[in-house]
Scaffold this motif. Sequence first.
Motif, short mmCIF file in Angstrom:
data_model
loop_
_atom_site.label_atom_id
_atom_site.label_comp_id
_atom_site.label_asym_id
_atom_site.label_seq_id
_atom_site.Cartn_x
_atom_site.Cartn_y
_atom_site.Cartn_z
N ARG A 191 0.81 -1.22 0.00
CA ARG A 191 0.00 0.00 0.00
C ARG A 191 0.84 1.27 0.00
O ARG A 191 0.57 2.21 -0.76
CB ARG A 191 -0.96 0.00 1.20
CG ARG A 191 -1.95 1.17 1.17
CD ARG A 191 -2.41 1.55 2.57
NE ARG A 191 -1.32 1.99 3.41
CZ ARG A 191 -0.77 3.20 3.33
NH1 ARG A 191 -1.20 4.08 2.44
NH2 ARG A 191 0.23 3.53 4.13
N PRO A 192 1.88 1.38 0.86
CA PRO A 192 2.70 2.59 0.82
C PRO A 192 3.31 2.85 -0.56
O PRO A 192 3.42 4.00 -1.00
CB PRO A 192 3.78 2.33 1.88
CG PRO A 192 3.13 1.37 2.84
CD PRO A 192 2.30 0.48 1.96
N ALA A 193 3.72 1.78 -1.25
CA ALA A 193 4.30 1.95 -2.58
C ALA A 193 3.25 2.44 -3.57
O ALA A 193 3.55 3.25 -4.46
CB ALA A 193 4.90 0.62 -3.06
N ALA A 194 2.01 1.96 -3.42
CA ALA A 194 0.94 2.42 -4.31
C ALA A 194 0.68 3.91 -4.12
O ALA A 194 0.48 4.65 -5.09
CB ALA A 194 -0.33 1.62 -4.04
N ALA A 195 0.70 4.36 -2.86
CA ALA A 195 0.52 5.79 -2.59
C ALA A 195 1.67 6.59 -3.19
O ALA A 195 1.47 7.69 -3.72
CB ALA A 195 0.44 6.03 -1.08
N PHE A 196 2.88 6.05 -3.14
CA PHE A 196 4.03 6.75 -3.70
C PHE A 196 3.91 6.86 -5.22
O PHE A 196 4.23 7.90 -5.80
CB PHE A 196 5.32 6.02 -3.33
CG PHE A 196 6.56 6.68 -3.86
CD1 PHE A 196 7.08 7.80 -3.22
CD2 PHE A 196 7.19 6.20 -5.00
CE1 PHE A 196 8.21 8.43 -3.71
CE2 PHE A 196 8.32 6.83 -5.49
CZ PHE A 196 8.85 7.94 -4.85
N VAL A 197 3.48 5.79 -5.87
CA VAL A 197 3.28 5.81 -7.34
C VAL A 197 2.30 6.91 -7.72
O VAL A 197 2.54 7.70 -8.65
CB VAL A 197 2.78 4.45 -7.85
CG1 VAL A 197 2.31 4.55 -9.30
CG2 VAL A 197 3.89 3.40 -7.73
N ASP A 198 1.18 6.98 -6.99
CA ASP A 198 0.21 8.02 -7.29
C ASP A 198 0.77 9.41 -6.99
O ASP A 198 0.42 10.39 -7.65
CB ASP A 198 -1.07 7.79 -6.47
CG ASP A 198 -1.90 6.64 -7.04
OD1 ASP A 198 -1.54 6.14 -8.12
OD2 ASP A 198 -2.88 6.24 -6.40
N GLY A 199 1.68 9.49 -6.01
CA GLY A 199 2.32 10.77 -5.71
C GLY A 199 3.20 11.24 -6.86
O GLY A 199 3.27 12.45 -7.15
N VAL A 200 3.86 10.33 -7.53
CA VAL A 200 4.68 10.68 -8.70
C VAL A 200 3.78 11.22 -9.81
O VAL A 200 4.10 12.24 -10.45
CB VAL A 200 5.47 9.45 -9.19
CG1 VAL A 200 6.16 9.76 -10.52
CG2 VAL A 200 6.51 9.03 -8.15
N ILE A 201 2.64 10.56 -10.04
CA ILE A 201 1.70 11.02 -11.07
C ILE A 201 1.17 12.41 -10.71
O ILE A 201 1.05 13.29 -11.57
CB ILE A 201 0.54 10.01 -11.22
CG1 ILE A 201 1.08 8.66 -11.69
CG2 ILE A 201 -0.51 10.54 -12.19
CD1 ILE A 201 0.03 7.56 -11.71
N LEU A 202 0.84 12.61 -9.44
CA LEU A 202 0.38 13.91 -8.97
C LEU A 202 1.42 14.99 -9.26
O LEU A 202 1.08 16.09 -9.75
CB LEU A 202 0.12 13.84 -7.46
CG LEU A 202 -0.18 15.12 -6.69
CD1 LEU A 202 -1.14 14.84 -5.54
CD2 LEU A 202 1.10 15.74 -6.12
#
Length: 498
Positions: free
Chosen positions: A337-348
């Motif tokens: 889950r933390p990695a998924a949030a980080f991936v979305d943070g890169v897109i953001l």
Amino acid sequence: MTVQSDGPGGLEAVRRAGIETTGIEIVDESERTAKPSDLFWPWFAANVSVFGISYGSYLLWAGISWWQASLVAVVGITVSFIACGLVAIAGKRGSAPTMILSRAPFGVVGQKLPGVFSWIISIGWETFLAIMATLATATVFRELGWSSGTTTKVLAMAVIAALIVAASVAGYHVIIRFQSVLTWLTGLATIVYIALTLDQIDIDALTAMPNGSMQAVVGAFVMVMTAFGFGWINIAADWSRYQRRGTSGGRIVLWNTIGGALAPVVLVLYGIMLAGSRPDLQDGIANDPIGTLATILPTWFLVPFLVASVLALVSGAVLGIYSSGLTLLSLGVKIPRPAAAFVDGVILTLGTIYVVFVAQTFLAPFQSFLITLGVPIGAWAGIVIADIALRKHDYDEPALFDPKGRYGAVNWPAIATLVGASVVGWGLVVNAYPADVTWNNWQGYLLEPLNLAEWNSETLEWSGAWAFANLGVLFAFVIGFVVTLVVQRGRVRRQESV
């Protein structure tokens, strides 16, 4: 499911650092200790941003009077968060994120279709909030006479993105503590803002505003619903999954609605009065909402205003990115889950860079984005709320992860309902900025056949009383709800009889 330790450097160490490791799996009963009133903090903090004041300007752009806009704001915002509360009931029945619980009506595999829409709209919202925070920082720096150029924007964007990603990676418990602090800070700053700008209100100018048409009122109502509660509805159960299983569904709806609607109602009502009194603010609000609102403040309050406003926007983005990470996992992406949030943070971050440094305006594409994705999300909400109403028992939690379980792999009638409602809905909404967002001019294809509006392909303009009423969002929701109540009743009864 219980997360097992995998050594000093593994998941147990991560949990000791305060990071939530629970992803889309079922939350242990021992961890479900939240009270209904706990729902107030994340919803209030995410919606207390001064940005809500700018929606007063957007409502008046619809061509309605101040009292019509006020009525639309109170009713539309409240109803939209009641809908969020109804979806949140599913969280305490199933101990899983919203998009996992949505597998019950759509099937374990079939849920991926609405899941994609949900992920995109969450990414869009959090990116939008990061953009506003960056632009607001540059504007306030300019008002203070400080540097407000590219370097300022780059540094502001880096700090804002880092705050959003760090909090969302940390997870539920950190976010709840973070939001409870921000609630007091942003709430106080908002009260001071209103007190300092109250002298800008011109009651005579407000009462002199002419009434708009019924069609304009309907369009404004749909915009408010889409911008507030419906913008969060696809993640509503992500926070209620930590509620005790025996908690009253009514109390969950109540606290969800109070937390979500209280601040926006006050802020939008004040924004209507401010925009109606100061029409000169409207053009600036269209391109830099919070920065423009800061221009009428005394210099001494600009820094506190900036800090509180940026943190409020960060608060909303944190909720969005946390849930978009969970949605990404529900689509089958095999990462923590933390990695998924980080991936979305890169897109953001990439999206923020594009809008801040490349695009000339974000109001036009954002409004178009809201309406376009508001249609399938409206249909999804109707289907899910009807499914929740039909069910009398808690979810079969293991079956939510098993395509061979009672919910099946794909529920084709639900998929057909979602697609059909969306097709009808897109045919009854239009791109409000056809000259600026030409790629979205395919919508509204049912308006002319139904004699509701006319399209001029040469001037790229819609005309007609119902052109901008955005009926499609309401129709998509109603179709999804009614069809599901009628068609899925037997399916739900058979599932719960097992």
